[in-house]
Structure formats: C-alpha cells, structure tokens
Design an enzyme around this catalytic site. Sequence first.
Site, mmCIF file in Angstrom:
data_model
loop_
_atom_site.group_PDB
_atom_site.id
_atom_site.type_symbol
_atom_site.label_atom_id
_atom_site.label_comp_id
_atom_site.label_asym_id
_atom_site.label_seq_id
_atom_site.Cartn_x
_atom_site.Cartn_y
_atom_site.Cartn_z
ATOM 1 C CD GLU A 333 25.098 52.690 17.984
ATOM 2 O OE1 GLU A 333 26.065 52.730 18.896
ATOM 3 O OE2 GLU A 333 24.132 52.254 17.981
HETATM 4 C C1 ACM Z 1 21.678 54.570 20.614
HETATM 5 O O1 ACM Z 1 21.739 54.170 21.873
HETATM 6 N N1 ACM Z 1 22.425 54.107 19.798
HETATM 7 C C2 ACM Z 1 20.760 55.491 20.322
#
Ligand code: ACM
Length: 528
Positions: A333
Amino acid sequence: MRQRHRTLRLLASLLLVTAVGASLTGATPAPPAATPLDRVIPAPASVAPGGSPYRITDRTRIRVDDSREARRIGGYLADVLRPSTGYRLPVTTHGDGGIRLRLAKGPYGDEGYRLDSGRGGVTVTAGRPAGLFHGVQTLRQLLPAAVEKDSVQPGPWLIAGGTVEDTPRYAWRGAMLDVSRHFFGVDEVKRYIDQLALYKFNKLHLHLSDDQGWRIAIDSWPRLATYGGSTEVGGGPGGYYTKADYKEIVRHAAARHLEVVPEIDMPGHTNAALASYAELNCDGVAPPLYTGTQVGFSSLCVPKEITYDFVDDVVRELAALTPGRYLHIGGDEAHSTPHADYVTFMDRAQATVAEYGKTVVGWHQLTGATPVRGAVAQYWGLDGTGAAEKEQVARAARNGTGIVLSPADRLYLDMKYDAGTPLGLSWAGYVEVRRSYDWDPGTYLPGVPASAIRGVEAPLWSETLENSGHIEYMAFPRLPGVAELGWSPAATHDWDRYKVRLAAQGPRWEALGIGYYRSPQVPWPAAG
Ligand code: ACM
C-alpha cells in the site's frame, strides 16, 4: 463434622446411583475413553490406532536423552502436566517406561516426529528438537482438556494406544500480530505464542511499525520509539519494546520453536517514523502523530540520502537482535510513493537486508519491483483479486521468489466472522470458520509452481483489537484451521471431519481461559 457427614452422604448416594445405573444396563460402567489418536489438530500425516492406552500416574517419569534440548522439552512438558495432574513427574535420564522423549536418527525431517503409545509407556522420537516439541503438542492434545487447567483435576490421564507418524506439509506456518495499531505488551505476546505452539506454528511475524506507532527501540534513532511509539489507534498511550523486551519475546518464542520474523513496513505505512524525524520528510516538516485507521498516505522520501542512513541503522540494529533468518520490509500500500521511486527504494532496502545477513520478506507488492534472489513474497490478495496481479506474483514465483499465502478473505483473522461480530473489519468480506479452512494452498494461485509455496500465515491486524481477549476472540476458532492448512497433508483436508475435531478443542480453550467465537458452523459440546 457436619461437613464430613454431608460429604459421606453425597458419596453414598453417588455410589448408589452408579450401582443402579450399572445394574440397569447389566454392565459395569465403561472406563472413560482415551481421545482417539486422529482427533489432533493439525491432523497428523499418519495414524495407526491399536493396543492399550498409557495411563499417566503419580509414578510416571518423563525420561529424556542426556541433551540440553531434550531436557528443556521434558521440562516444558512437565510444566504443562504438573498443575492439573498434581503429580511430581520428575524429568530424568534413567529408568524405563513412562513418557520417553528421544532424539534419534530417522526419517523425521526438521520438524517431524513419531509417537508410540501402549500400556508400558509413550515414546516421542524425533530427529531434531523442533520435532520433539511438536510431538509433545500431539501428546498434550491426546490428554483430556482438563489437563490444561492450573488446578488439580481428577483425571484419569489416558493416552490412546497406537502410533502417530507426522511431518509438516509446509516449512512456513506463521501468525502475524500487528502491535502497531494497538500495542500489546510482552506478556500478551507470550500468551499468543503459547497458543500458537499448541498448533505447531513455527513463525511469529511481528508488525513492528506502521502509521500509528513505532514499537521497537532503535538506539541510533531513539525518537522512533519514545515519540513514534507514544500513541496508537484511538489515541491511547501506545508503547514500545525495549531491546530487552524484544529479546525476551524472541527467547520465549524460540523455546517453543517459533522463529520471530520482525517487520518494519516501508516505504509507506511510515507516519510514526516521519513524525519522529522531520529530516525523513521530503519537505523537512514532521507531520503530526496519527491515530486514525486510513492507509496509503505516508511515504519515506526516496530521493533523500538520509532515508538510506535510516534504513541501514534500523535494519542493522533489528538484524542484530533477531536470531531468525528473515527480515520483513513490508512494501504494501505505498500509494503515496511514485512507482519508479518504489522500485528504487525496494532495491536499496532489499540490498541492506542482505548486507546484514537476512532473507528479505515483503508483502506481495514486492513482486511489482525486483525481488532479490531468495526473497519471499507474502500474498494477501482476495479470491477476486485481478488476474494481472496474480500473474505478477506467479511470474515472480516462477523466477524463484518464495510465496507465503495469506489471502485476506481466508486468513486475515481480523475479518469479522459475520455481520454480528463486535470486533474486526470487513473490507475483505466476512470470514466464517469454514471459509477460512476450506481451500488448498497447493492450488490456490494459478501458475505458481508447487515448490514455490513456502506455506501459510494468518495475519491479525489490530485496528479494533486492544487486549488478549480481543486477540483470542478473533483467532479462535480460525487459527487451528490455518495450522492445519500449513501442516497436514492435502489428503486429510475435509471440512465435515475437521469441524468435529475442531468442536472437541472447545473445552481445551475453556480450560486455558480462551474466550472463543462459538461459530454456528461447528458442533460444539455444551459450554462447560
Ligand atoms: C496489508 O493488509 N496491507 C498487508
């Protein structure tokens, strides 16, 4: 005196009831049955029941080889058995019969074992200490649930006769605890480690940093912990592990044959670090601490050289504290990091991990950069994740990247079970017990060679979780299913049989003080 009379009267009426019961059925009461050998979770590779059970009595000894490891595992078993049996159970290197723990050459592999049980004794044999320890967990689960209590119980303490031969399907059977969104103290982490050990997990992944908190002391950048660790989601006090705390967690885990995999999530998920040191920001301005639950808004400053001084110092200090082989650098992310910067950053961070002698682990977005040789990517997509992303992971796997499977809509333990679950999140959907269990890691990702699958891991993110009670309500009853996905041969995998074995674990959790979700999918016995 009155108390004694009452007790005698009670005893007399109990004898009468027993005698009447026996005469009505025309038989003496059946002796309590031993737990069948195949009741264990994770399901053993092979089970051959037969012969008389072994009964632990006040004369039983735990006989071990004269090695430090065997003595230590013998001591661990004695610590499990003594409070509930009330027996002395001396750990000794001589005598015969009783419970025998032996290390010997044989076809056991790194973690396998053999358990032989009969009237004369129970022997656990393994090639390596980890196998002996896992065999002890099988022995433990074959005893009645009351063995887990911390006060003396009546028994009898029977272990069914027969032989178990067992070895894991996968080398990576992990659980991740997010200690960043909410901080969990050393004792809470140790309690979870003890629960993981019961199901033969062998990796504890600690998510040590995120936007909301930095949880490990780094001497060369002290404000990371003292300021970056000073809060958590919702604005509570947060906290961090001193180096001594972290070493104590590592020691406790190692004594239960779990390897700690520390994660510093980079280049995103870094607000706590950016808030602690203005110089890590591209604009030189430290943002405020963050106590919300958004993701994707923070990034280390890729063009600044000081970023790599920071990465070097953190990785060096963390690697020095960590005897395990792996260091996880996150990489998920990174929505505020331009793609070219992301690739540059991951190249340099991976090189730093290698420089300090560790193997790189990253979330599967690492496969969008250039995974180094030997790297491991942790897949956390969903069944419905786009084919292009799955193909990117598969291509990396064909090029030698190892894959650990943590599909969010199967193994994220923080997903709600259903709409009524009071804790957890639901962005990946509801994950009831069957959904979590009922799939095959060997065939899950198309185009990935079977040899690339290192195993499975169950992450537990803690945006909504604040204490051990919360951890346990989300982990139980799903966690044992993850253990089984990682340990047991695919041929043993069967929901209808599993749910019966799972139900039988309920009284064990009650004895251990674990408050679990009584899923309607599982035929639990009445609560005790
Ligand atoms: C995640 O759930 N961002 C690894």
